[in-house]
Design a protein around this motif. Structure first.
Motif, PDB file in Angstrom:
ATOM      1  N   SER A  36       0.904  -1.344  -0.086  1.00 25.87           N
ATOM      2  CA  SER A  36       0.176  -0.024  -0.040  1.00 25.87           C
ATOM      3  C   SER A  36       0.718   1.306  -0.015  1.00 25.87           C
ATOM      4  CB  SER A  36      -1.009   0.024   1.246  1.00 25.87           C
ATOM      5  OG  SER A  36      -0.159  -0.116   2.400  1.00 25.87           O
ATOM      6  N   VAL A  37       2.304   1.103  -0.424  1.00 27.97           N
ATOM      7  CA  VAL A  37       2.971   2.283  -0.301  1.00 27.97           C
ATOM      8  C   VAL A  37       2.464   3.412  -1.347  1.00 27.97           C
ATOM      9  CG1 VAL A  37       4.741   1.508  -1.901  1.00 27.97           C
ATOM     10  CG2 VAL A  37       5.195   3.229  -0.161  1.00 27.97           C
ATOM     11  N   LEU A  38       2.017   3.213  -2.550  1.00 29.43           N
ATOM     12  CA  LEU A  38       1.823   4.029  -3.355  1.00 29.43           C
ATOM     13  C   LEU A  38       0.501   4.525  -2.804  1.00 29.43           C
ATOM     14  CD1 LEU A  38       2.347   5.598  -6.042  1.00 29.43           C
ATOM     15  CD2 LEU A  38       0.871   3.623  -7.229  1.00 29.43           C
ATOM     16  N   VAL A  39      -0.521   4.047  -2.405  1.00 24.59           N
ATOM     17  CA  VAL A  39      -1.821   4.927  -1.887  1.00 24.59           C
ATOM     18  C   VAL A  39      -1.435   5.631  -0.745  1.00 24.59           C
ATOM     19  CG1 VAL A  39      -3.844   4.307  -0.616  1.00 24.59           C
ATOM     20  CG2 VAL A  39      -3.420   2.960  -2.577  1.00 24.59           C
ATOM     21  N   GLY A  40      -0.565   5.155   0.213  1.00 33.09           N
ATOM     22  CA  GLY A  40      -0.112   5.809   1.108  1.00 33.09           C
ATOM     23  C   GLY A  40       0.652   7.093   1.027  1.00 33.09           C
ATOM     24  N   THR A  41       1.506   7.009  -0.024  1.00 32.62           N
ATOM     25  CA  THR A  41       2.280   8.049  -0.553  1.00 32.62           C
ATOM     26  C   THR A  41       1.302   9.184  -1.075  1.00 32.62           C
ATOM     27  OG1 THR A  41       4.305   6.731  -0.682  1.00 32.62           O
ATOM     28  CG2 THR A  41       4.342   8.954  -2.076  1.00 32.62           C
ATOM     29  N   LEU A  60       4.331  15.687  -6.383  1.00 36.59           N
ATOM     30  CA  LEU A  60       3.515  16.518  -7.414  1.00 36.59           C
ATOM     31  C   LEU A  60       3.022  15.751  -8.372  1.00 36.59           C
ATOM     32  CD1 LEU A  60       2.897  19.486  -8.179  1.00 36.59           C
ATOM     33  CD2 LEU A  60       5.232  20.105  -9.191  1.00 36.59           C
ATOM     34  N   ARG A  61       3.908  14.814  -9.039  1.00 37.41           N
ATOM     35  CA  ARG A  61       3.540  14.137 -10.053  1.00 37.41           C
ATOM     36  C   ARG A  61       2.370  13.073  -9.734  1.00 37.41           C
ATOM     37  NH1 ARG A  61       8.901  12.663 -10.680  1.00 37.41           N
ATOM     38  NH2 ARG A  61       8.519  10.573  -9.772  1.00 37.41           N
ATOM     39  N   LEU A  62       2.308  12.711  -8.571  1.00 31.64           N
ATOM     40  CA  LEU A  62       0.958  11.861  -7.781  1.00 31.64           C
ATOM     41  C   LEU A  62      -0.287  12.739  -7.671  1.00 31.64           C
ATOM     42  CD1 LEU A  62       3.079   9.673  -5.272  1.00 31.64           C
ATOM     43  CD2 LEU A  62       2.318   8.959  -7.536  1.00 31.64           C
ATOM     44  N   THR A  63      -0.033  14.010  -7.232  1.00 29.46           N
ATOM     45  CA  THR A  63      -1.304  14.712  -6.810  1.00 29.46           C
ATOM     46  C   THR A  63      -1.907  15.209  -8.070  1.00 29.46           C
ATOM     47  OG1 THR A  63       0.046  16.700  -6.308  1.00 29.46           O
ATOM     48  CG2 THR A  63      -0.643  15.108  -4.617  1.00 29.46           C
ATOM     49  N   GLU A  64      -0.769  15.529  -9.300  1.00 32.48           N
ATOM     50  CA  GLU A  64      -1.611  16.057 -10.586  1.00 32.48           C
ATOM     51  C   GLU A  64      -2.270  14.893 -11.010  1.00 32.48           C
ATOM     52  OE1 GLU A  64       2.077  17.382 -12.634  1.00 32.48           O
ATOM     53  OE2 GLU A  64       2.164  19.241 -11.927  1.00 32.48           O
ATOM     54  N   GLN A  65      -1.674  13.722 -10.995  1.00 38.95           N
ATOM     55  CA  GLN A  65      -2.531  12.620 -11.702  1.00 38.95           C
ATOM     56  C   GLN A  65      -3.884  12.403 -10.891  1.00 38.95           C
ATOM     57  OE1 GLN A  65      -1.729  10.976 -14.380  1.00 38.95           O
ATOM     58  NE2 GLN A  65      -0.037  12.385 -14.626  1.00 38.95           N
ATOM     59  N   SER A  90      -4.764   4.280  10.002  1.00 42.20           N
ATOM     60  CA  SER A  90      -4.306   4.109   8.866  1.00 42.20           C
ATOM     61  C   SER A  90      -2.698   3.795   9.122  1.00 42.20           C
ATOM     62  CB  SER A  90      -4.309   5.342   8.107  1.00 42.20           C
ATOM     63  OG  SER A  90      -3.784   6.259   8.481  1.00 42.20           O
ATOM     64  N   ALA A  91      -2.195   4.062  10.356  1.00 45.10           N
ATOM     65  CA  ALA A  91      -0.828   4.026  10.545  1.00 45.10           C
ATOM     66  C   ALA A  91      -0.370   2.416  10.517  1.00 45.10           C
ATOM     67  CB  ALA A  91      -0.230   4.430  12.077  1.00 45.10           C
ATOM     68  N   GLY A  92      -1.126   1.605  10.864  1.00 41.43           N
ATOM     69  CA  GLY A  92      -1.137   0.135  10.531  1.00 41.43           C
ATOM     70  C   GLY A  92      -1.212  -0.397   9.172  1.00 41.43           C
ATOM     71  N   LEU A  93      -1.680   0.448   8.132  1.00 39.51           N
ATOM     72  CA  LEU A  93      -1.944   0.319   6.716  1.00 39.51           C
ATOM     73  C   LEU A  93      -0.635   0.428   5.812  1.00 39.51           C
ATOM     74  CD1 LEU A  93      -5.417   1.674   6.381  1.00 39.51           C
ATOM     75  CD2 LEU A  93      -4.833  -0.699   6.670  1.00 39.51           C
ATOM     76  N   PHE A  94       0.303   1.541   6.403  1.00 44.98           N
ATOM     77  CA  PHE A  94       1.204   1.857   5.520  1.00 44.98           C
ATOM     78  C   PHE A  94       2.397   1.871   5.975  1.00 44.98           C
ATOM     79  CE2 PHE A  94      -2.402   4.751   4.862  1.00 44.98           C
ATOM     80  CZ  PHE A  94      -2.799   4.286   3.478  1.00 44.98           C
ATOM     81  N   PRO A  95       3.547   1.677   5.200  1.00 42.91           N
ATOM     82  CA  PRO A  95       4.651   1.273   6.110  1.00 42.91           C
ATOM     83  C   PRO A  95       5.379   2.655   6.244  1.00 42.91           C
ATOM     84  CG  PRO A  95       5.058   1.564   3.429  1.00 42.91           C
ATOM     85  CD  PRO A  95       3.422   1.532   3.933  1.00 42.91           C
ATOM     86  N   ASP A  96       6.538   2.629   7.171  1.00 49.41           N
ATOM     87  CA  ASP A  96       7.321   3.500   7.816  1.00 49.41           C
ATOM     88  C   ASP A  96       7.403   4.780   6.873  1.00 49.41           C
ATOM     89  OD1 ASP A  96       6.994   2.461  10.234  1.00 49.41           O
ATOM     90  OD2 ASP A  96       8.982   1.532  10.349  1.00 49.41           O
ATOM     91  N   LEU A  97       7.928   4.421   5.489  1.00 50.79           N
ATOM     92  CA  LEU A  97       8.143   5.582   4.664  1.00 50.79           C
ATOM     93  C   LEU A  97       7.015   6.489   4.512  1.00 50.79           C
ATOM     94  CD1 LEU A  97       9.749   6.650   2.147  1.00 50.79           C
ATOM     95  CD2 LEU A  97       8.472   5.165   0.859  1.00 50.79           C
TER      96      LEU A  97
END
Length: 173
Positions: A36-41, A60-65, A90-97
């Motif tokens: 789920s790193v992309l969703v979290g990012t 910026l690329r992700l939010t523009e999309q 949600s902290a448990g859903l996403f990695p530490d990144l």
């Protein structure tokens, strides 16, 4: 997909709140937090944008999309939802990144590239992931309980594991 075929904004916001509060968390992370790193990012970038912080090139690329797909206002709405107290599960859903840094610090390509090797190791170590060589398959190594099977020659398998350990900067460039 045309915008008129998307879930209405109010429903989309309610669904996101429910997922981040843990009500439907299994939909976000079928193979664990690493998946789920992309969703979290994206959600984190939305929160940073909503606060008026300067976004990294990746954010910026992700939010523009997201804006292009869902329309103006989606980024701010998702950013507000991600910051709500009810979204703390949600902290448990996403990695530490995603969760291990304050919003004032962005996520860029370099941070994502540095994180990928540890994620690859965690994914490969999951019990439902089997990393097998062609020889392993021929000898009947599959148990039937695997959900993901990565197959290659012994050399390909060793190279993939070594690449994951060394880093995968090439994967994001």
């Amino acid at each position: 997909m045309s915008k008129d075929r998307l879930v209405p904004a109010k429903e989309r916001s309610a669904m996101l709140r429910e997922q981040l509060a843990g009500g439907r968390s299994e939909a976000l992370a079928p193979l664990g937090r690493e998946a789920s790193v992309l969703v979290g990012t994206i959600l984190r970038a939305c929160a940073r944008a909503e606060q008026g912080l300067e976004l990294t090139d990746l954010e910026l690329r992700l939010t523009e999309q997201l804006d292009a797909l869902l329309g103006v206002g989606a980024v701010q709405e998702f950013g507000r939802i991600f910051q709500e107290p009810g979204s703390r599960a949600s902290a448990g859903l996403f990695p530490d990144l995603v969760t291990g840094r304050g919003l004032e610090q962005g996520v860029d390509d370099k941070a994502l590239g540095a994180w990928l090797p540890s994620a690859a190791q965690e994914v490969l170590a999951r019990p439902e992931v089997a990393v097998l060589s062609l020889d392993d398959l021929e000898s009947g190594a599959l148990t039937g309980s695997e959900e993901v099977v990565v197959v290659g020659s012994r050399a390909e398998r060793a190279a993939a594991v070594a690449q994951a350990e060394e880093g995968v900067d090439a994967a994001i460039n």
